[in-house]
Write a protein that holds these residues in place. Structure first.
Motif, PDB file in Angstrom:
ATOM      1  N   LYS A  40      62.351  59.026 -89.839  1.00  0.00           N
ATOM      2  CA  LYS A  40      63.667  58.464 -90.131  1.00  0.00           C
ATOM      3  C   LYS A  40      64.720  59.134 -89.276  1.00  0.00           C
ATOM      4  CE  LYS A  40      65.091  61.348 -93.962  1.00  0.00           C
ATOM      5  NZ  LYS A  40      65.425  61.513 -95.326  1.00  0.00           N
ATOM      6  N   VAL A  41      65.810  58.419 -89.060  1.00  0.00           N
ATOM      7  CA  VAL A  41      66.919  58.941 -88.273  1.00  0.00           C
ATOM      8  C   VAL A  41      67.962  59.480 -89.230  1.00  0.00           C
ATOM      9  CG1 VAL A  41      68.784  58.330 -86.684  1.00  0.00           C
ATOM     10  CG2 VAL A  41      66.533  57.330 -86.380  1.00  0.00           C
ATOM     11  N   SER A  42      68.373  60.718 -88.976  1.00  0.00           N
ATOM     12  CA  SER A  42      69.402  61.346 -89.792  1.00  0.00           C
ATOM     13  C   SER A  42      70.435  61.937 -88.841  1.00  0.00           C
ATOM     14  CB  SER A  42      68.762  62.422 -90.664  1.00  0.00           C
ATOM     15  OG  SER A  42      69.736  63.113 -91.389  1.00  0.00           O
TER      16      SER A  42
ATOM     17  N   LEU B 226      65.859  62.876 -85.265  1.00  0.00           N
ATOM     18  CA  LEU B 226      64.752  62.032 -85.671  1.00  0.00           C
ATOM     19  C   LEU B 226      63.780  62.939 -86.413  1.00  0.00           C
ATOM     20  CD1 LEU B 226      63.132  59.339 -85.491  1.00  0.00           C
ATOM     21  CD2 LEU B 226      62.149  60.229 -83.401  1.00  0.00           C
TER      22      LEU B 226
ATOM     23  N   TYR C 228      65.927  53.344 -76.833  1.00  0.00           N
ATOM     24  CA  TYR C 228      65.095  52.820 -77.909  1.00  0.00           C
ATOM     25  C   TYR C 228      64.512  51.494 -77.439  1.00  0.00           C
ATOM     26  CZ  TYR C 228      68.124  56.123 -80.296  1.00  0.00           C
ATOM     27  OH  TYR C 228      68.816  57.250 -80.643  1.00  0.00           O
TER      28      TYR C 228
ATOM     29  N   LYS D 155      70.836  52.242 -81.616  1.00  0.00           N
ATOM     30  CA  LYS D 155      70.382  53.199 -82.626  1.00  0.00           C
ATOM     31  C   LYS D 155      70.288  52.556 -84.016  1.00  0.00           C
ATOM     32  CE  LYS D 155      71.397  57.962 -83.957  1.00  0.00           C
ATOM     33  NZ  LYS D 155      72.323  59.049 -83.704  1.00  0.00           N
ATOM     34  N   LYS D 156      71.243  51.672 -84.307  1.00  0.00           N
ATOM     35  CA  LYS D 156      71.280  51.016 -85.614  1.00  0.00           C
ATOM     36  C   LYS D 156      70.053  50.114 -85.816  1.00  0.00           C
ATOM     37  CE  LYS D 156      74.696  48.483 -88.299  1.00  0.00           C
ATOM     38  NZ  LYS D 156      75.976  47.792 -88.202  1.00  0.00           N
TER      39      LYS D 156
ATOM     40  N   LYS E 223      66.922  52.273 -86.198  1.00  0.00           N
ATOM     41  CA  LYS E 223      66.867  52.869 -87.535  1.00  0.00           C
ATOM     42  C   LYS E 223      66.318  51.857 -88.551  1.00  0.00           C
ATOM     43  CE  LYS E 223      70.000  55.766 -90.174  1.00  0.00           C
ATOM     44  NZ  LYS E 223      71.341  56.271 -90.306  1.00  0.00           N
ATOM     45  N   LYS E 224      66.774  50.608 -88.418  1.00  0.00           N
ATOM     46  CA  LYS E 224      66.345  49.547 -89.326  1.00  0.00           C
ATOM     47  C   LYS E 224      64.853  49.238 -89.134  1.00  0.00           C
ATOM     48  CE  LYS E 224      68.052  44.992 -90.010  1.00  0.00           C
ATOM     49  NZ  LYS E 224      69.169  44.106 -89.703  1.00  0.00           N
TER      50      LYS E 224
ATOM     51  N   LEU F  79      62.547  51.171 -87.994  1.00  0.00           N
ATOM     52  CA  LEU F  79      61.698  52.287 -88.402  1.00  0.00           C
ATOM     53  C   LEU F  79      61.179  52.092 -89.823  1.00  0.00           C
ATOM     54  CD1 LEU F  79      63.161  55.723 -87.284  1.00  0.00           C
ATOM     55  CD2 LEU F  79      60.935  54.769 -86.758  1.00  0.00           C
ATOM     56  N   LYS F  80      61.988  51.450 -90.655  1.00  0.00           N
ATOM     57  CA  LYS F  80      61.601  51.224 -92.051  1.00  0.00           C
ATOM     58  C   LYS F  80      60.474  50.212 -92.190  1.00  0.00           C
ATOM     59  CE  LYS F  80      66.177  52.366 -93.702  1.00  0.00           C
ATOM     60  NZ  LYS F  80      67.471  51.840 -94.054  1.00  0.00           N
TER      61      LYS F  80
END
Length: 85
Positions: A5-7, A11, A38, A56-57, A60-61, A63-64
């Motif tokens: 996950k990205v925080s 990463l 990415y 990045k957004k 991040k989405k 990745l789920k």
């Protein structure tokens, strides 16, 4: 993948993951920069010539979604994150 996950600008990857052919089962933190790229080669289906650069957004989405993730690192900074199914 579900274990990544990205925080903020990090990463966070929880094991198990493979590095240079060896499998590890611990947590590792990568540093994302403004130059990190990415990439999703399967964005438009199975044709790898029609992949898509992600922001990045979007990354991040996606990745789920439980996709595999390949991370290329140079001097501790992430150069490229590539998703694959």
């Amino acid at each position: 993948s579900s274990q990544a996950k990205v925080s903020g600008n990090k990463l966070v990857v929880r094991g198990p993951y493979t590095k240079k052919g060896k499998e590890y089962n611990k947590k590792i933190i990568f540093r994302l920069t403004n130059k990190t790229k990415y990439w999703d080669p399967n964005y438009y289906g199975s044709d790898p010539m029609k992949g898509k650069m992600l922001d990045k957004k979007e990354f991040k989405k996606l990745l789920k979604a439980g996709l595999f993730l390949e991370v290329k690192v140079n001097k501790g900074k992430v150069v490229r994150c590539e998703l694959s199914s």
